[in-house]
Scaffold this motif. Sequence first.
Motif, PDB file in Angstrom:
ATOM      1  N   MET A 127       0.844  -1.193   0.000  1.00  8.95           N
ATOM      2  CA  MET A 127       0.000   0.000   0.000  1.00  8.95           C
ATOM      3  C   MET A 127       0.875   1.237   0.000  1.00  8.95           C
ATOM      4  O   MET A 127       1.850   1.327   0.732  1.00  8.95           O
ATOM      5  N   HIS A 128       0.542   2.222  -0.847  1.00 12.02           N
ATOM      6  CA  HIS A 128       1.290   3.464  -0.954  1.00 12.02           C
ATOM      7  C   HIS A 128       1.006   4.333   0.261  1.00 12.02           C
ATOM      8  O   HIS A 128      -0.096   4.355   0.791  1.00 12.02           O
ATOM      9  N   PHE A 129       2.018   5.102   0.702  1.00 10.14           N
ATOM     10  CA  PHE A 129       1.850   5.906   1.907  1.00 10.14           C
ATOM     11  C   PHE A 129       0.751   6.956   1.747  1.00 10.14           C
ATOM     12  O   PHE A 129       0.046   7.279   2.710  1.00 10.14           O
ATOM     13  N   ASP A 130       0.584   7.501   0.535  1.00 14.86           N
ATOM     14  CA  ASP A 130      -0.482   8.475   0.310  1.00 14.86           C
ATOM     15  C   ASP A 130      -1.859   7.827   0.490  1.00 14.86           C
ATOM     16  O   ASP A 130      -2.813   8.493   0.907  1.00 14.86           O
ATOM     17  N   GLU A 131      -1.961   6.535   0.176  1.00 12.35           N
ATOM     18  CA  GLU A 131      -3.225   5.827   0.418  1.00 12.35           C
ATOM     19  C   GLU A 131      -3.473   5.669   1.915  1.00 12.35           C
ATOM     20  O   GLU A 131      -4.613   5.761   2.382  1.00 12.35           O
ATOM     21  N   ILE A 132      -2.401   5.414   2.657  1.00 10.83           N
ATOM     22  CA  ILE A 132      -2.537   5.319   4.106  1.00 10.83           C
ATOM     23  C   ILE A 132      -3.007   6.660   4.676  1.00 10.83           C
ATOM     24  O   ILE A 132      -3.889   6.717   5.527  1.00 10.83           O
ATOM     25  N   LEU A 133      -2.409   7.764   4.184  1.00 12.39           N
ATOM     26  CA  LEU A 133      -2.800   9.089   4.654  1.00 12.39           C
ATOM     27  C   LEU A 133      -4.264   9.385   4.343  1.00 12.39           C
ATOM     28  O   LEU A 133      -4.950  10.035   5.133  1.00 12.39           O
TER      29      LEU A 133
ATOM     30  N   VAL B 128      -6.604   7.331   4.396  1.00 16.22           N
ATOM     31  CA  VAL B 128      -7.415   6.574   5.348  1.00 16.22           C
ATOM     32  C   VAL B 128      -7.361   7.205   6.744  1.00 16.22           C
ATOM     33  O   VAL B 128      -8.384   7.370   7.412  1.00 16.22           O
ATOM     34  N   ILE B 129      -6.168   7.571   7.184  1.00 19.02           N
ATOM     35  CA  ILE B 129      -6.021   8.097   8.556  1.00 19.02           C
ATOM     36  C   ILE B 129      -6.249   9.604   8.621  1.00 19.02           C
ATOM     37  O   ILE B 129      -6.335  10.172   9.715  1.00 19.02           O
ATOM     38  N   GLY B 130      -6.336  10.270   7.471  1.00 15.03           N
ATOM     39  CA  GLY B 130      -6.540  11.715   7.444  1.00 15.03           C
ATOM     40  C   GLY B 130      -5.290  12.431   6.980  1.00 15.03           C
ATOM     41  O   GLY B 130      -4.235  12.332   7.621  1.00 15.03           O
ATOM     42  N   GLY B 131      -5.387  13.140   5.841  1.00 15.20           N
ATOM     43  CA  GLY B 131      -4.231  13.826   5.273  1.00 15.20           C
ATOM     44  C   GLY B 131      -3.920  15.143   5.947  1.00 15.20           C
ATOM     45  O   GLY B 131      -2.806  15.669   5.838  1.00 15.20           O
ATOM     46  N   PHE B 132      -4.894  15.705   6.683  1.00 16.67           N
ATOM     47  CA  PHE B 132      -4.636  16.942   7.417  1.00 16.67           C
ATOM     48  C   PHE B 132      -5.604  17.038   8.599  1.00 16.67           C
ATOM     49  O   PHE B 132      -6.421  17.946   8.704  1.00 16.67           O
ATOM     50  N   GLY B 133      -5.486  16.066   9.487  1.00 14.38           N
ATOM     51  CA  GLY B 133      -6.329  16.028  10.667  1.00 14.38           C
ATOM     52  C   GLY B 133      -5.668  16.694  11.856  1.00 14.38           C
ATOM     53  O   GLY B 133      -4.733  17.494  11.710  1.00 14.38           O
ATOM     54  N   LYS B 134      -6.115  16.346  13.042  1.00 16.47           N
ATOM     55  CA  LYS B 134      -5.598  16.959  14.267  1.00 16.47           C
ATOM     56  C   LYS B 134      -4.102  16.711  14.424  1.00 16.47           C
ATOM     57  O   LYS B 134      -3.360  17.597  14.866  1.00 16.47           O
ATOM     58  N   PHE B 135      -3.650  15.516  14.054  1.00 19.41           N
ATOM     59  CA  PHE B 135      -2.222  15.184  14.168  1.00 19.41           C
ATOM     60  C   PHE B 135      -1.390  16.138  13.321  1.00 19.41           C
ATOM     61  O   PHE B 135      -0.389  16.700  13.780  1.00 19.41           O
TER      62      PHE B 135
ATOM     63  N   THR C  93       1.619  15.103   5.101  1.00 16.48           N
ATOM     64  CA  THR C  93       0.409  15.751   4.597  1.00 16.48           C
ATOM     65  C   THR C  93      -0.105  15.047   3.352  1.00 16.48           C
ATOM     66  O   THR C  93       0.676  14.654   2.484  1.00 16.48           O
ATOM     67  N   GLY C  94      -1.430  14.903   3.251  1.00 22.50           N
ATOM     68  CA  GLY C  94      -2.038  14.295   2.077  1.00 22.50           C
ATOM     69  C   GLY C  94      -1.843  15.140   0.830  1.00 22.50           C
ATOM     70  O   GLY C  94      -1.600  16.348   0.913  1.00 22.50           O
ATOM     71  N   SER C  95      -1.979  14.514  -0.332  1.00 20.27           N
ATOM     72  CA  SER C  95      -1.671  15.189  -1.591  1.00 20.27           C
ATOM     73  C   SER C  95      -2.538  16.423  -1.828  1.00 20.27           C
ATOM     74  O   SER C  95      -2.067  17.423  -2.357  1.00 20.27           O
ATOM     75  N   LYS C  96      -3.788  16.395  -1.403  1.00 23.79           N
ATOM     76  CA  LYS C  96      -4.675  17.525  -1.658  1.00 23.79           C
ATOM     77  C   LYS C  96      -4.355  18.728  -0.782  1.00 23.79           C
ATOM     78  O   LYS C  96      -4.635  19.865  -1.146  1.00 23.79           O
TER      79      LYS C  96
ATOM     80  N   LYS D 209      -1.190  14.627  -7.085  1.00 22.69           N
ATOM     81  CA  LYS D 209      -0.633  13.339  -7.476  1.00 22.69           C
ATOM     82  C   LYS D 209       0.141  12.740  -6.298  1.00 22.69           C
ATOM     83  O   LYS D 209       0.643  13.479  -5.447  1.00 22.69           O
ATOM     84  N   PRO D 210       0.259  11.414  -6.221  1.00 18.73           N
ATOM     85  CA  PRO D 210       1.043  10.797  -5.140  1.00 18.73           C
ATOM     86  C   PRO D 210       2.509  11.218  -5.217  1.00 18.73           C
ATOM     87  O   PRO D 210       3.058  11.415  -6.310  1.00 18.73           O
ATOM     88  N   LEU D 211       3.129  11.349  -4.052  1.00 19.10           N
ATOM     89  CA  LEU D 211       4.555  11.652  -4.037  1.00 19.10           C
ATOM     90  C   LEU D 211       5.342  10.457  -4.559  1.00 19.10           C
ATOM     91  O   LEU D 211       5.066   9.317  -4.164  1.00 19.10           O
ATOM     92  N   PRO D 212       6.325  10.663  -5.431  1.00 18.45           N
ATOM     93  CA  PRO D 212       7.179   9.545  -5.843  1.00 18.45           C
ATOM     94  C   PRO D 212       8.062   9.128  -4.671  1.00 18.45           C
ATOM     95  O   PRO D 212       8.531   9.975  -3.905  1.00 18.45           O
ATOM     96  N   ASP D 213       8.283   7.840  -4.520  1.00 17.12           N
ATOM     97  CA  ASP D 213       9.091   7.351  -3.400  1.00 17.12           C
ATOM     98  C   ASP D 213      10.450   6.830  -3.845  1.00 17.12           C
ATOM     99  O   ASP D 213      11.400   6.846  -3.079  1.00 17.12           O
ATOM    100  N   THR D 214      10.549   6.352  -5.067  1.00 14.19           N
ATOM    101  CA  THR D 214      11.821   5.834  -5.578  1.00 14.19           C
ATOM    102  C   THR D 214      12.153   6.512  -6.899  1.00 14.19           C
ATOM    103  O   THR D 214      11.302   7.133  -7.536  1.00 14.19           O
ATOM    104  N   ILE D 215      13.405   6.378  -7.304  1.00 13.95           N
ATOM    105  CA  ILE D 215      13.827   6.929  -8.595  1.00 13.95           C
ATOM    106  C   ILE D 215      13.097   6.216  -9.720  1.00 13.95           C
ATOM    107  O   ILE D 215      12.782   6.813 -10.756  1.00 13.95           O
TER     108      ILE D 215
END
Length: 514
Positions: A1-7, A9-16, A207-210, A499-505
Amino acid sequence: MHFDEILSVIGGFGKFQKLLYVWICLPQIFLAFHMLVSIFSGAVPPHLCRATWPSAGAPASSNLNLSASDGRPQLSCTAPFNHSGAIDLGNGLPAGSCQGGWEYSTETFQNTIVSEWDLVCDNANLNNLGSSIYMFGLLVGAVVFGCLADKYGRRIIILVNLAIQAIFGVGAAFAPNFYVYTALRFVVGTSISGVIMNAFVLGTEWTGSKQRMLAGLITDYFFGFGYILLAGVAYLIRDWRKLQLAISAPGFLFIFYIWVLPKSARWLMANDRKEEAWELIQKAAQMNGKPLTKDLEMCQVYKIEEKTGVKKKHSIIDLVRTPKMRKQSLIVFYLWFANVLVYYGLSLNISDLGMNIYLTQMIFGLVEMPARTITLFTLNRSRKISQLAFLAVGGTACLLTIFIPSDLSVIKTVLAMIGKFGITASLSIIYVYSAEVFPTVIRQNGIGIGSMCARTGGVLAPMMYLLKGISPQAPMVLCGLCPLLGSALTLLLPETANKPLPDTIEDVEGSNLR
């Protein structure tokens, strides 16, 4: 699972994330203080040489006249010349033989490094040299702490640099001479780069992509607030040592960051520390009020594809090793350089407005706020179009100034301010854009080299006005052409908005971001 997908689910800009941005933004105010304090601590008050032999029965001060007949400050190095071509000090001695010492006006400044260490006339270059050495510190910090953050993590480098900034900043307030002061300021400069870069990247990676554009813009607002606030602090504290102490000592309060500043889960996962990362993800999900689903909890991993089965080591070379990464890196590096070169170039050029220095500082800070605000309405639509459009506006406005007659100074100033508006907006965007162009495994290296290129532009900006010896319009031509070239090169960069952040080259080389 891509980290942006995890964000997502858990909130890209929540209280944390909102709490994280509180911790990221507070130091920005003090970073602005350190970046701009030399405007006041290194100011040159009106000054004259004390007469060694005053007229009989009169005190030495009677030979001083710190204002010319028209009321403007009379500087010692611009006194009338005598018949031999030397500056006449009224005591038969040339300017280089000011044996009685210098007398400085205390009307605006109680004390500056210039008045304390006599950095005037033949020694005036030392003041400029000190500023260049400080800017060089920013450059060194960008390279060193960019690499260290990719190796050891964002959080630890932020904590170390906040400590360095407080210790050496306070030390500078007690410097016994100019050379010790310059050395301490150099170290402070390195720490500023370390905090600015890593705080920004830490926010971006959580932070989430949006909402990702907030990583750059929110911190920029707080830096701008520090820009404005410094005018008030400097107005109240006219002695440079007390001012240096006032902007540095509060840095020790950031010791509580040891307990509140989180690590980057994205960086932890990219460095195969998945268990530690997953604990942070669970904490963020709990704070955001979005408990993890069973499927996501069972996953517990964020895998970076490794065909060889062996963890890859990454370095600065990876920024230019592959074709697409090389093209994007070189363009981003140029954009960093051009933005900062023109930003400081314009700031130096329009600072002589004939107004009170404290009011001028405040106005310059206020002008930047609309420039940062407008990017809020453009970035989510397109990073690419926003970047090239503001560069084009800034460059075009600067070029137009060369066609305005010198007697229409108001129009020239307005155009210069429009140019600064465009460049300030572009500078805000390049932070966000860079973090999205570089993949996670070399993101901090990329931001570090980009920041190094930016600091190179900052060092060269004061020298740009030496081109006036060739042509009075040359500096503004350069301020116009550099952004326009950057605008054209931006067309070759990918669009990264939402767009999702690239993680590898491999993500970059095989991406469909364009």
